[in-house]
Design an enzyme around this catalytic site. Sequence first.
Site, short mmCIF file in Angstrom:
data_model
loop_
_atom_site.label_atom_id
_atom_site.label_comp_id
_atom_site.label_asym_id
_atom_site.label_seq_id
_atom_site.Cartn_x
_atom_site.Cartn_y
_atom_site.Cartn_z
N LYS A 117 0.87 -1.18 0.00
CA LYS A 117 0.00 0.00 0.00
C LYS A 117 0.91 1.23 0.00
CE LYS A 117 -4.02 2.12 2.18
NZ LYS A 117 -3.46 3.49 2.13
N GLU A 175 -0.22 5.03 -8.23
CA GLU A 175 0.16 5.95 -7.16
C GLU A 175 1.39 6.75 -7.58
OE1 GLU A 175 -1.33 6.50 -3.03
OE2 GLU A 175 -1.97 5.26 -4.71
#
Length: 685
Positions: A117, A175
């Site tokens: 993450k 991301e």
Amino acid sequence: MIDASSLDRRAEALRRDINFHNYCYYVLDTPAITDAEYDRLFRELQQLEEAHPELICVDSPTQRVGAAPLGTFSAVKHRVPMLSLNNGFSEEDIEGFDRRVREVLDLNEVEYFCELKLDGLAVNLTYENGLLVKGATRGDGSEGEDVTANVRTIKSIPRVLVGPPPPALLEVRGEVIMFKSEFQALNQRQRDAREKEFINPRNAAAGALRQLDPRITAKRPLRFFAYGIGAINGPALGESHAEIITRLRTFTMPVNDSKYSVRRGLAGLLRYYHEIAELRSKLPFEIDGVVYKVNRLEHQNRLGFVSRAPRFAIAHKFPAEEALTEVLDIDVQVGRTGALTPVARLKPVFVGGVTVTNATLHNEDEVRRKDIRIGDIVTVRRAGDVIPEVVNVLSERRPTDAREFVMPSRCPVCGSHVSRAEGEAASRCSGGLFCSAQRKQAILHFASRRALDIEGLGDKLVDQLVEGNHVRSPADLYVLSVNPLEGLERMGEKSAANLMAGIERSKQTTLARFIYGLGIRNVGEATARDLAYHFGGLQALLDADLQALQSVPDVGPIVAQSILEFFHEPHNVEVIEALRHHGVVWSESAPGFNTAPTLPLAGKTFVLTGTLPNLARDDAKMQIEARGGKVIGGVSKKTDYVVVGEEAGSKLTKAQELGIALLDETALLALLDTNRKGNLLGTDS
């Protein structure tokens, strides 16, 4: 019993606070609270709405993602919503997730795709016929900001998809992040320019991507990793999430494939979590957890979505690395080298998996730069095994009675004078031979091979001698007796006798060794030797002022000041007198030698590479320097000799290219033996 109006007021307060912090985090890129505090607020609202569904409203933060786009960017409507993930904070949370997935799919065990993450800014990249046409932020999940011009400046994002023919329309989601080393370099540039520093890499990456001027974005070290897709018009990229990631990689799309993994069942998920937790501090970028996704797309479709998150995925968060707390006081610790370090005494706070009560403030300049005061509310960070540190101050919450920190002028341990050399960040205690905080280091240095050379006096033995209060300064070594030594761990009668013999032998030394053994700041072997030759005796050195000290070759103002402060500290002089009283002696000569005698290898530079058959590298270096030679780390045209042992590497190759003389161990010993002269006051060979 809590009445309905109280519940409604609490829910409204939580919604208001969370919306405000969403605005700070997603729009302004300046978070006002830590991730852990935000998660706590969000979970409280979730639990309140689950228990009382009548409290759910369309504008609740639990029903959407992030915050509305900033008005200065054009809005972009997402073809497929960019939903957030539900969070799990414990193994029980993940067990519940796995159980719900298995119940819906009617399976005993499920295959999951596991990934890191990343702690950055989520973006959606739109490719038409393989050409990048748009980049957008997540925004509120339904609508984001058009940052196309900025994402085009990120070198890791391909302008054109290469490889197999791509779909006519493909949205790639991922991301934007900044590596830790590049973030530190960016903050250093901010400091040098006297501009505001960024709080963390995520904050820096978000701020860079959302610049109105793409030229500023282009100067920031941003990177992109893809983690999935949105809308697609054309053939499917696979039947599983793992196949999609593999296919994206074939388009030269950057994916973090080194750490993702396909695992089966709850046990596989938890193993992955613990494996990544171990690696976390070694990763080049920040992560705040791992993500589990049901791997098969067919299964994902069957599981579907809730209002703001997919049912087929969950983020397993690591313990928060940052938290808010209060600075109760600022103390000073004295390290083993005499450096004084300010330490914040904190109101206990749980961060990084442990309760933290102290945080290093590094040095006085750091305290001033961050403007940390006693009474402040601060953000504390603890990552892995790293010592907790204060990241920043919430100056808007500073109490009126907050007090500034003042570095003490006297050592809090021994009372000796504290000084700070020009150009250095650290303040230091001058009581090196006396200060109990520096005791072990002072004794080990005094007894080292290049100083008094007391054989058998190693780290563990010094620990026992100091902790048992047998030795308080180097002078106490010379009043030790066999009886207390025999009672120490791993010290029998023979070992004790050998140590006593080594201590006795060390009494006969040289002035250069003695000066070096005192451990004076900035005085190494070469400087100790120069001081010995120049002053001839110890008393002349003790009586020297700054001007006299700077008349010694290679002794400048900083070194001279260190020497002067050391000898002006009465505690150090007392230890020196005790050493002489206990029989430590050396040969002296009349003062007035303005330069050291010419040593046979003076002016010659040596490089050591590889492992010599019999001679340790430190021994070789010591013997070369004892004859005036200089040992350096790298080979250049100015190198005179390269000493070559087994498994020599690139230094040997470079020496051969430059035609530098090569010596093996036999040739080196012959050279040293030929030049065995002139060590009356120098280091013994």
